[in-house]
Design a protein around this motif. Structure first.
Motif, short mmCIF file in Angstrom:
data_model
loop_
_atom_site.label_atom_id
_atom_site.label_comp_id
_atom_site.label_asym_id
_atom_site.label_seq_id
_atom_site.Cartn_x
_atom_site.Cartn_y
_atom_site.Cartn_z
N ARG A 61 0.83 -1.21 0.00
CA ARG A 61 0.00 0.00 0.00
C ARG A 61 0.86 1.25 0.00
O ARG A 61 0.56 2.22 -0.70
CB ARG A 61 -0.95 0.01 1.20
N ILE A 62 1.91 1.23 0.81
CA ILE A 62 2.80 2.41 0.84
C ILE A 62 3.56 2.52 -0.48
O ILE A 62 3.63 3.59 -1.08
CB ILE A 62 3.79 2.33 2.01
N ALA A 63 4.12 1.41 -0.94
CA ALA A 63 4.93 1.42 -2.15
C ALA A 63 4.14 1.89 -3.37
O ALA A 63 4.67 2.61 -4.22
CB ALA A 63 5.51 0.03 -2.40
N GLU A 64 2.88 1.52 -3.46
CA GLU A 64 2.06 1.95 -4.59
C GLU A 64 1.81 3.45 -4.58
O GLU A 64 1.50 4.03 -5.60
CB GLU A 64 0.72 1.20 -4.58
N SER A 65 1.94 4.08 -3.43
CA SER A 65 1.70 5.52 -3.30
C SER A 65 2.96 6.36 -3.45
O SER A 65 2.89 7.58 -3.42
CB SER A 65 1.11 5.82 -1.91
N LEU A 66 4.10 5.72 -3.61
CA LEU A 66 5.37 6.45 -3.65
C LEU A 66 5.46 7.33 -4.90
O LEU A 66 4.93 6.98 -5.94
CB LEU A 66 6.54 5.47 -3.64
N PRO A 67 6.16 8.45 -4.77
CA PRO A 67 6.37 9.30 -5.95
C PRO A 67 7.18 8.56 -7.02
O PRO A 67 7.93 7.64 -6.71
CB PRO A 67 7.17 10.49 -5.40
N LYS A 68 7.02 9.00 -8.25
CA LYS A 68 7.70 8.32 -9.36
C LYS A 68 9.23 8.39 -9.28
O LYS A 68 9.91 7.54 -9.78
CB LYS A 68 7.23 8.92 -10.68
N CYS A 69 9.77 9.43 -8.65
CA CYS A 69 11.22 9.60 -8.62
C CYS A 69 11.88 8.81 -7.49
O CYS A 69 13.06 8.93 -7.25
CB CYS A 69 11.56 11.08 -8.48
N LYS A 70 11.13 7.99 -6.82
CA LYS A 70 11.64 7.28 -5.66
C LYS A 70 12.70 6.24 -6.03
O LYS A 70 12.77 5.77 -7.16
CB LYS A 70 10.50 6.56 -4.97
N GLN A 71 13.48 5.90 -5.02
CA GLN A 71 14.36 4.74 -5.10
C GLN A 71 13.89 3.81 -4.01
O GLN A 71 13.47 4.23 -2.93
CB GLN A 71 15.81 5.13 -4.84
N VAL A 72 13.95 2.52 -4.29
CA VAL A 72 13.49 1.52 -3.35
C VAL A 72 14.64 0.56 -3.07
O VAL A 72 15.36 0.15 -3.98
CB VAL A 72 12.28 0.75 -3.91
N LEU A 73 14.80 0.21 -1.80
CA LEU A 73 15.84 -0.73 -1.41
C LEU A 73 15.21 -1.78 -0.51
O LEU A 73 14.65 -1.46 0.54
CB LEU A 73 16.95 0.01 -0.65
N PHE A 74 15.24 -3.03 -0.96
CA PHE A 74 14.76 -4.15 -0.16
C PHE A 74 15.98 -4.93 0.32
O PHE A 74 16.84 -5.29 -0.49
CB PHE A 74 13.88 -5.09 -0.99
N LEU A 75 16.06 -5.18 1.62
CA LEU A 75 17.14 -5.98 2.18
C LEU A 75 16.53 -7.28 2.71
O LEU A 75 15.58 -7.25 3.50
CB LEU A 75 17.84 -5.22 3.29
N THR A 76 17.03 -8.40 2.26
CA THR A 76 16.49 -9.70 2.62
C THR A 76 17.62 -10.70 2.83
O THR A 76 18.74 -10.47 2.36
CB THR A 76 15.50 -10.18 1.53
N SER A 77 17.34 -11.79 3.53
CA SER A 77 18.41 -12.75 3.82
C SER A 77 18.48 -13.89 2.81
O SER A 77 19.38 -14.70 2.86
CB SER A 77 18.25 -13.32 5.24
N PHE A 78 17.50 -13.99 1.90
CA PHE A 78 17.60 -15.02 0.88
C PHE A 78 16.99 -14.54 -0.42
O PHE A 78 16.11 -13.69 -0.43
CB PHE A 78 16.97 -16.34 1.33
N ASP A 79 17.48 -15.09 -1.53
CA ASP A 79 16.99 -14.75 -2.85
C ASP A 79 15.87 -15.73 -3.20
O ASP A 79 16.07 -16.93 -3.19
CB ASP A 79 18.14 -14.85 -3.86
N ASP A 80 14.71 -15.21 -3.47
CA ASP A 80 13.56 -16.03 -3.77
C ASP A 80 12.81 -15.37 -4.92
O ASP A 80 12.59 -14.16 -4.91
CB ASP A 80 12.68 -16.11 -2.52
N GLU A 81 12.43 -16.16 -5.89
CA GLU A 81 11.72 -15.63 -7.05
C GLU A 81 10.43 -14.93 -6.64
O GLU A 81 10.02 -13.93 -7.24
CB GLU A 81 11.42 -16.77 -8.03
N ARG A 82 9.77 -15.41 -5.59
CA ARG A 82 8.53 -14.78 -5.13
C ARG A 82 8.78 -13.36 -4.64
O ARG A 82 7.97 -12.46 -4.86
CB ARG A 82 7.88 -15.60 -4.00
N ILE A 83 9.93 -13.14 -3.99
CA ILE A 83 10.27 -11.78 -3.54
C ILE A 83 10.45 -10.87 -4.75
O ILE A 83 9.89 -9.77 -4.80
CB ILE A 83 11.55 -11.80 -2.66
#
Length: 190
Positions: free
Chosen positions: A149-171
C-alpha cells in the motif's frame, strides 16, 4: 575473501547503486550495518530540510525499529536531521502530531507507518529512498499488504531498497509490481 571484506564489498555495492539512482534488492545473510544506513542517509539527505520525509525505513518489528533509531540518534543529531520513530504500541496521536511537525527520516514497523500514512500523518512528495529491512521476516509477519500500500503511493522519482536474507523468485515477483527497474545485489557466499 574474509567475511568482513565480503560484507564491506556488499555494502559498497549497495551504496553505489543508490548513489547512481538505481533501486535494488539486496540479499545478505547478515543484518544491515548501522554504517550502511548512515551512508544511505548521507546519499539521500545531504542537508537538513524541514517538511516532508525524504527517507522511510520499514522494520519487521518494534525491537529492530527502536534499536535502529537509538543507534542512529548521535549521527542524526550531528547532522542536524530529524527522525520520527513509529512503533506499534506508541501513542498514535503523539506520533501523528510529530509527523505533522515535519521530519526527514521515518523509522517504524510496516503496519504503523502504513496506518500513519493513510491517516494523513505525513506527505511523501519529497521522498527519495524507501527502505524495507529484513523483507523475508516481514513476509512471515504478514506485512506484505502494508508494504504494498505504501509502495504503490510512492512518488515516481523514488528509489526503493529491499534488504532480505535469501533470494527467492517470489520476492522478486512481488517487488516487480511496484518497483522501478532495479539491480539485484547478492552477497557472495563465504
Amino acid at each position: 575473501m574474509s567475511s568482513t571484506e565480503n560484507s564491506e564489498a556488499h555494502h559498497l555495492k549497495i551504496v553505489k547503486a543508490i548513489k547512481s539512482g538505481q533501486s535494488a534488492i539486496c540479499v545478505s545473510i547478515l543484518s544491515p550495518s548501522i554504517s550502511l544506513i548512515q551512508d544511505l542517509i548521507v546519499q539521500t539527505i545531504p542537508e537538513p530540510e524541514e517538511g516532508a520525509p525524504r527517507m522511510i525505513i520499514l522494520c519487521p518489528d518494534n525491537i529492530l525499529a527502536q534499536e535502529l533509531a537509538n543507534q542512529l540518534a548521535p549521527f542524526i543529531k550531528e547532522r542536524d536531521l530529524t527522525l520520527d520513530l513509529l512503533l506499534e504500541k506508541g501513542n498514535k496521536v503523539k506520533q501523528r502530531n510529530d509527523l505533522y511537525d515535519g521530519t526527514e527520516i521515518i523509522v517504524g514497523t510496516s503496519r504503523r507507518v502504513c496506518e500513519m500514512y493513510f491517516q494523513n500523518g505525513f506527505n511523501i512528495s519529497k521522498l527519495k529512498l524507501f527502505v524495507v529491512l529484513k523483507f523475508d521476516e516481514q513476509v512471515k509477519y504478514g506485512w506484505l499488504g502494508f508494504i504494498g500500500r505504501i509502495a504503490e503511493s510512492l512518488p515516481k522519482c523514488k528509489q526503493v531498497l529491499f534488504l532480505t536474507s535469501f533470494d527467492d523468485e517470489r520476492i522478486t515477483n512481488y517487488v516487480d509490481q511496484f518497483m522501478p527497474p532495479h539491480q539485484l545485489i547478492i552477497e557472495t557466499e563465504l
